[in-house]
Design an enzyme around this catalytic site. Structure first.
Site, short mmCIF file in Angstrom:
data_model
loop_
_atom_site.label_atom_id
_atom_site.label_comp_id
_atom_site.label_asym_id
_atom_site.label_seq_id
_atom_site.Cartn_x
_atom_site.Cartn_y
_atom_site.Cartn_z
N HIS A 72 0.84 -1.19 0.00
CA HIS A 72 0.00 0.00 0.00
C HIS A 72 0.87 1.24 0.00
CE1 HIS A 72 -3.80 -2.05 1.88
NE2 HIS A 72 -3.42 -2.60 0.74
N PRO A 289 -2.74 -0.74 19.08
CA PRO A 289 -2.55 -1.13 17.69
C PRO A 289 -2.81 -0.03 16.66
CG PRO A 289 -4.58 -2.07 18.56
CD PRO A 289 -3.89 -1.41 19.70
C1 PHB Z 1 -4.60 -5.17 10.84
O1 PHB Z 1 -4.69 -5.32 9.63
O2 PHB Z 1 -4.81 -6.10 11.64
C2 PHB Z 1 -4.26 -3.82 11.40
C3 PHB Z 1 -3.96 -2.79 10.53
C4 PHB Z 1 -3.66 -1.54 11.03
C5 PHB Z 1 -3.63 -1.34 12.39
C6 PHB Z 1 -3.89 -2.39 13.26
C7 PHB Z 1 -4.22 -3.63 12.77
O3 PHB Z 1 -3.33 -0.10 12.88
#
Ligand code: PHB
Ligand code: APR
Length: 387
Positions: A72, A289
């Site tokens: 990406h 995350p």
């Molecule tokens: C995921 O694809 O699991 C994902 C992507 C971006 C994030 C956290 C998890 O910030």
């Protein structure tokens, strides 16, 4: 049982460390409390920075990533009925890869086993004995038997609930922590992604994220309360909330393949080493995350520790090993800042009023309209700020 390096945990940190050592001719044994099937199926994060992808390629385990990973060039930010693309390639000259953490784990396990390296599955480390440099060992149980693995060094790559962190805390290490009042409800669903790149959405009802794993499978997240259980979230409610927050009224409700709730916190342990015991990955630090940093930090720690051990065995110099904590913490705190920034920018706190909501919208407007602010986001997200 005897080995130069005892590695606790077969996540990205422990497995990359074992692999890099093996390539340099240094033996190790990996102890993993779960079974192979379990660790290969555990659905986790999915974003690799340019640097994380490069580490895997240089380690000779990047072929499948290059074939199947989704490259990406940026992300979308959605708020207030608007959608903005942040073009990382243009702003920071590098993109990202979307590739599930369990795929990285599968690739590293396959490479390890193909090269004849040892991973003991269903082997749980119980105690670290490292008081004396000449008598280092890990006590572990496998199939009901208690065994001792003697070694020169111990790498605790055993995540946030492992014995590495607990051992360090029982000494003089300090844990710095921030607990967020929310969690992410995440699903993996057989639904074609509604967008070509990740969509981070701030909505007055809370955050949502649209990620993916393949052209057929999406990974979707919703901000929920920290204490929330899945009982209050029947499938229909999940889909309607996702459609609303992501502004995707036609998002297809495909089969849900996996579902879970993850509470969010930030954590850093200082130092990350004590004598010949070293912590790497989640055992030493946790990020929320939102910044997509967890797997990248784990891989970077493993590479730093491997370089130190390779220098020690090759040149009998402990210079790099002595600097391990300092080398890692600079990157870790930068990632902690960015992850907390992204989290606070995009989540709605229950205690927030209209004022906080409007402040967030003002900041989002700035991040998406100022070249300086969007470049800062791009540099941090892609890891260009730390390498
Ligand atoms: C995921 O694809 O699991 C994902 C992507 C971006 C994030 C956290 C998890 O910030
Ligand atoms: N003995 C043996 N193995 C253990 C023990 C123990 N006492 N305790 C934990 N483990 C294992 C876990 O079963 C797990 O497989 O250690 C492994 C740790 O792996 P991860 O949790 O994947 O941690 P790490 O390699 O640091 O990777 C960090 O994982 O949680 C995500 O967002 C995080 O992406 C980041 C990544």
């Amino acid at each position: 049982m005897k080995t130069p390096v005892a590695i606790i945990g077969a996540g990205p940190a422990g497995l990359l460390l074992a692999h890099l050592l093996q390539r340099a001719g240094i033996e190790s044994v990996v102890l993993e409390s779960r079974g192979r099937d379990y660790v290969e199926r555990r659905v986790r994060a999915g974003v690799l920075e340019h640097g994380g992808a490069q580490l895997l390629r240089e380690a000779g385990v990047g072929d499948r990533l290059d074939r199947e990973g989704l490259e990406h060039r940026g992300i979308y930010l959605r708020f207030n009925g608007e959608i903005h693309h942040i073009d990382f390639k243009r702003l920071a000259n590098r993109g990202i890869f979307v590739y599930g953490q369990q795929e990285v784990v599968k690739d590293l396990i396959a490479a390890r086993l193909a090269s004849g390296g040892a991973i003991l599955f269903e082997a749980e480390a119980r105690r670290i004995d490292d008081r004396d440099a000449h008598h280092m060992s890990v006590l572990f149980t496998q199939g009901g038997d208690e065994q001792r693995l003697e070694c020169d060094f111990i790498a605790a790559c055993d995540g946030s609930h492992g014995i590495g962190r607990a051992t360090m805390l029982s000494r003089n290490a300090t844990g710095y922590e921030h607990i967020y009042p929310y969690a992410w409800l995440g699903i993996l669903a057989r639904t074609p992604p509604a967008a070509d790149e990740l969509v981070y959405a701030y909505h007055e009802r809370g955050f949502a994220l649209h990620s993916m794993r393949s052209p057929q499978v999406s990974r979707l997240y919703l901000q929920v309360r920290r204490d929330e259980t899945l009982d209050g979230w029947p499938e229909e409610r999940i889909w309607s909330e996702l459609r609303l927050r992501l502004h995707e009224p036609s998002l297809d409700a495909g089969e849900i393949l996996e579902i879970g709730v993850t509470p969010m916190s930030s954590y850093v342990m200082e130092p990350m080493q004590d004598g010949r015991l070293f912590l790497a990955g989640d055992s030493a630090h946790i990020v929320p995350p939102t910044g997509a940093k967890g797997m990248n930090l784990a891989l970077a720690d493993a590479a730093t520790l491997a370089a130190g051990l390779i220098e020690w065995y090759g040149k009998h110099s402990s210079e790099r090993l002595d600097r391990y904590t300092a080398s890692c913490l600079q990157r870790v705190w930068r990632a902690e800042f960015f992850s907390a920034f992204m989290t606070q920018l995009l989540h709605r706190d229950e205690l927030d009023g209209e004022f906080e909501h409007r402040l967030r919208l003002a900041q989002l407007k700035y991040v998406t309209s100022s070249r300086a602010a969007s470049t800062s986001l791009a540099e941090n997200y892609t890891g260009a700020a730390t390498s």
